[in-house]
Each structure stands twice: as structure tokens, then as C-alpha cells.
Design a protein around this motif. Structure first.
Motif, short mmCIF file in Angstrom:
data_model
loop_
_atom_site.label_atom_id
_atom_site.label_comp_id
_atom_site.label_asym_id
_atom_site.label_seq_id
_atom_site.Cartn_x
_atom_site.Cartn_y
_atom_site.Cartn_z
N VAL A 16 -10.37 -2.00 5.78
CA VAL A 16 -10.16 -0.76 6.51
C VAL A 16 -8.53 -0.51 6.74
O VAL A 16 -8.14 0.67 6.58
CB VAL A 16 -10.81 -1.12 7.85
N ARG A 17 -7.71 -1.53 6.88
CA ARG A 17 -6.47 -1.18 6.84
C ARG A 17 -5.76 -0.60 5.72
O ARG A 17 -4.83 0.36 5.74
CB ARG A 17 -5.74 -2.88 7.31
N VAL A 18 -6.10 -1.12 4.51
CA VAL A 18 -5.58 -0.56 3.36
C VAL A 18 -5.96 0.84 3.16
O VAL A 18 -5.28 1.76 2.77
CB VAL A 18 -5.87 -1.29 2.28
N GLN A 19 -7.30 1.30 3.27
CA GLN A 19 -7.77 2.57 3.13
C GLN A 19 -7.03 3.56 3.95
O GLN A 19 -6.63 4.60 3.69
CB GLN A 19 -9.15 2.57 3.28
N ARG A 20 -6.57 3.10 5.37
CA ARG A 20 -6.02 3.86 6.15
C ARG A 20 -4.65 4.02 5.55
O ARG A 20 -4.28 5.33 6.03
CB ARG A 20 -6.02 3.44 7.68
N MET A 21 -3.88 3.04 5.13
CA MET A 21 -2.51 3.51 4.78
C MET A 21 -2.43 4.24 3.48
O MET A 21 -1.76 5.06 3.38
CB MET A 21 -1.85 2.06 4.43
N LEU A 22 -3.42 4.28 2.68
CA LEU A 22 -3.59 4.84 1.39
C LEU A 22 -3.71 6.32 1.72
O LEU A 22 -3.46 7.29 1.13
CB LEU A 22 -4.51 4.37 0.29
N GLU A 23 -4.40 6.54 2.91
CA GLU A 23 -5.05 7.98 3.11
C GLU A 23 -4.00 8.69 3.96
O GLU A 23 -4.04 9.88 4.12
CB GLU A 23 -6.43 7.84 3.77
N SER A 24 -2.95 7.94 4.66
CA SER A 24 -2.05 8.58 5.45
C SER A 24 -1.00 9.45 4.88
O SER A 24 -0.87 9.03 3.35
CB SER A 24 -1.46 7.46 6.41
N PRO A 27 0.84 -1.19 0.04
CA PRO A 27 -0.02 -0.17 0.05
C PRO A 27 0.75 1.32 0.21
O PRO A 27 0.34 2.36 -0.55
CB PRO A 27 -0.89 -0.20 1.32
N SER A 28 2.01 1.37 0.49
CA SER A 28 2.98 2.33 0.77
C SER A 28 3.55 2.60 -0.60
O SER A 28 4.10 3.79 -0.85
CB SER A 28 3.90 2.37 1.70
N PHE A 29 3.66 1.82 -1.57
CA PHE A 29 4.42 1.79 -3.04
C PHE A 29 3.46 1.94 -3.95
O PHE A 29 3.54 2.99 -4.83
CB PHE A 29 5.14 0.58 -3.21
N HIS A 30 2.21 1.27 -4.15
CA HIS A 30 1.27 1.24 -5.15
C HIS A 30 0.31 2.45 -5.15
O HIS A 30 -0.13 2.89 -4.01
CB HIS A 30 0.69 -0.07 -5.35
N ASP A 31 0.05 2.84 -6.30
CA ASP A 31 -1.13 3.83 -6.46
C ASP A 31 -2.38 3.16 -6.50
O ASP A 31 -3.61 3.64 -6.23
CB ASP A 31 -0.92 4.74 -7.64
N ILE A 32 -2.42 1.95 -7.17
CA ILE A 32 -3.81 1.01 -7.20
C ILE A 32 -3.47 -0.26 -6.75
O ILE A 32 -2.27 -0.99 -7.05
CB ILE A 32 -4.16 1.18 -8.75
#
Length: 300
Positions: free
Chosen positions: A292-300, A237-242
Motif C-alpha cells: 500500500v505504501r509503495v503504491q501511494r508513493m508511486l502514484e503521488s 520509490p521516488s527515484f525508481h520507475d520499477i
């Protein structure tokens, strides 16, 4: 949130919502890929989890991007046999295709015939996947496939299709991926992160000192932590845009998770879920926690 069975799609700042030679799996994956990524390429920033099934495309000019018009459920349709199809987006020479699934190279009797089937949604026009447009659309982006062999097929289909029009690629393993490629001319990276359940799991054996599961008679099985991601994709999640997730097949694989000899035992917050829950409930919990976990990481 995707329906149980099996796909979750995430994009930063926006959410999108298994042998031997298996011809149908490989080529159906190829065909589905075109549909899947056309949706991403055209509507990355406008599709939400609630409306990802209600899209319709309209071409006003060959040089223009198809526009969204009246709602249409592109998941509702049928496979149409089109004898006029003369070529596939790529052929059996693409080296990334797993040997056991390369049906044309293995002389599968109907291998060449399968590519003549296409998906036709009811009331929708689904344009043919355009690799050049896709590369342009996702220039300077990173796309990650996270899941089992089905997502690997999707990843391979995309790679082989794009490589036909852009052959200058760098092979590497970004963010702990099993495999990945960067199309240098467009600085587009695609990668595959292998995981069977999305969540972390490992062998479990009864403790000699006893415990909640031991009291119920369990002696061994597989511990599945519904709220902890598999380590193969924690950096994704910290590397990819999608991110494109899939899971499902492994949840009902008795050769792996025998419901009697080696059942799936679900844990949450480090503790076993009592009473034990069946796989389909465990899958729902995993999907909810991972989403939930991925969304939080993408939004951070």
C-alpha cells in the motif's frame, strides 16, 4: 499482492506482481532473472497483480517483440537439462559477483554444469533473455531491487549480463542504495537496496516500568514495525520507475531471530500487537503495508 514467500513488483503507474559457495543459488538466480525481466521488458504497462502468472509468448519474427497470446501459467513448469548450452550470459570474471558465490572461479565441481539447466513452463515458450532488447526497452529508466541476498544475486546477474553488451557504466549509489550502476549509452540505472525484512526492525528490551509485552513475560527480542519501511529503501520509490521486492529467508532464521531467546515482536502504529503474532502472520502484515505504501508513493 504477491503470495507469501516473497516477491512484490512495482512500476510507476502500473503494478507487477538466501554460506559459502552456493552454485545453485547463484545460477538459478541467473536463470530466474531472465524469466523475470523478460516479463517486465515485454509487458511493463499491461500486467496487473491478478494476471502476472498467466502469460504466454509467441515469436512471429525475430525482429518483433513477442506478443501475448492465450493465457499460460509460466510459474508452473520444470527445470530442463539442456546439454547444448555452451555459454552463460556472463562468466566468473564479472567483478560484481560476490567472491563467496563465484562458484566457477572457486572451482566448484558442477559449476559449469549448472548453467545447462533452464526453466520450461508447461504450455509456454519462454524466449531467451535478450540484453540488447532489454537495454533498449528500458532506456532512460531506473530499476531498483529491494531485499536480501537473493535480490542481490538477481541484481548482480542483471548487471553482469547487461555489461557484456554495454560496458560503459557509472558506479554510484542512487537513492541511498547499497550499490548501483548507470549504463551510460542507454541512461538505464539499476540499483540494489539491502533490507532483510522490508520493514524497520531493531533490538527490543523490557522496560523496567512494565508494559503489555513485559506483562506476558517478554524480556528481550526484536521489534518489527510492520507499517514502517526499512530506512535503506525509503527513498527508492521516488527515484525508481520499477521496484522489485523480495523477503522471506530472514523471517525463519533462528540464528538471528531465536523464537525463545530473541523473538520477533510485532508493532503497528507504534504499539505492540497483543496477543503476539507468529512470524508468518507478521510477514503478511508487512507485505500488505509495504504494498500500500509503495503504491501511494508511486502514484503521488
Amino acid at each position: 499482492m504477491a503470495i507469501r514467500g516473497n516477491y512484490l513488483h512495482h512500476a510507476k503507474k502500473s503494478t507487477f506482481h538466501s554460506s559459502s559457495c552456493s552454485a545453485s543459488l547463484f545460477f538459478i538466480s541467473l536463470l530466474c532473472l531472465a524469466s523475470l525481466f523478460l516479463v517486465f521488458s515485454l509487458f511493463k504497462s499491461s500486467v496487473s497483480p491478478d494476471n502476472h502468472r498467466t502469460l504466454q509468448f509467441k515469436h512471429s519474427d525475430s525482429s518483433e517483440t513477442p506478443t501475448l497470446v492465450e493465457p499460460c501459467d509460466y510459474s508452473d513448469g520444470m527445470w530442463i537439462y539442456d546439454p547444448n548450452v555452451r555459454s552463460a550470459p556472463y562468466d566468473h570474471t564479472c567483478k560484481e559477483v560476490f567472491k563467496g558465490w563465484n562458484c566457477i572461479a572457486s572451482n566448484k565441481s558442477n559449476g559449469l554444469d549448472i548453467i545447462k539447466w533452464r526453466w520450461k513452463p508447461k504450455g509456454c515458450d519462454l524466449p531467451r533473455f535478450d540484453p540488447i532488447r532489454f537495454l533498449e526497452r528500458f532506456r532512460n529508466k531506473n530499476i531498483g531491487f529491494v531485499g536480501d541476498s537473493l535480490n542481490r544475486n538477481m541484481f548482480v546477474s542483471l548487471f553482469c549480463t547487461l555489461k557484456r553488451v554495454s560496458s560503459e557504466v557509472k558506479k554510484w549509489r542512487p537513492a541511498g542504495a547499497d550499490r548501483g550502476f548507470t549504463f551510460l549509452q542507454y541512461n538505464l540505472t539499476i540499483a540494489y537496496h539491502r533490507t532483510n525484512l522490508l520493514a524497520r526492525y531493531s533490538r527490543w528490551s523490557a522496560d523496567a516500568n512494565g508494559g503489555a509485552l513485559e506483562t506476558l513475560g517478554y524480556k528481550e527480542g526484536f521489534r518489527v514495525d510492520v507499517d514502517i519501511p526499512d530506512g535503506t529503501w525509503t527513498e527508492a520509490p521516488s527515484f525508481h520507475d520499477i521496484l522489485i521486492f523480495n523477503t522471506g529467508h530472514w523471517w525463519w532464521a533462528p540464528s538471528k531471530f531465536d523464537p525463545v531467546k530473541s523473538p520477533m515482536l510485532f508493532f503497528e502504529n507504534g504499539l505492540p500487537l497483543i496477543p503476539p503474532i507468529p512470524p508468518h502472520v507478521g510477514l503478511d502484515l508487512v507485505l500488505k503495508h509495504m504494498d500500500v505504501r509503495v503504491q501511494r508513493m508511486l502514484e503521488s
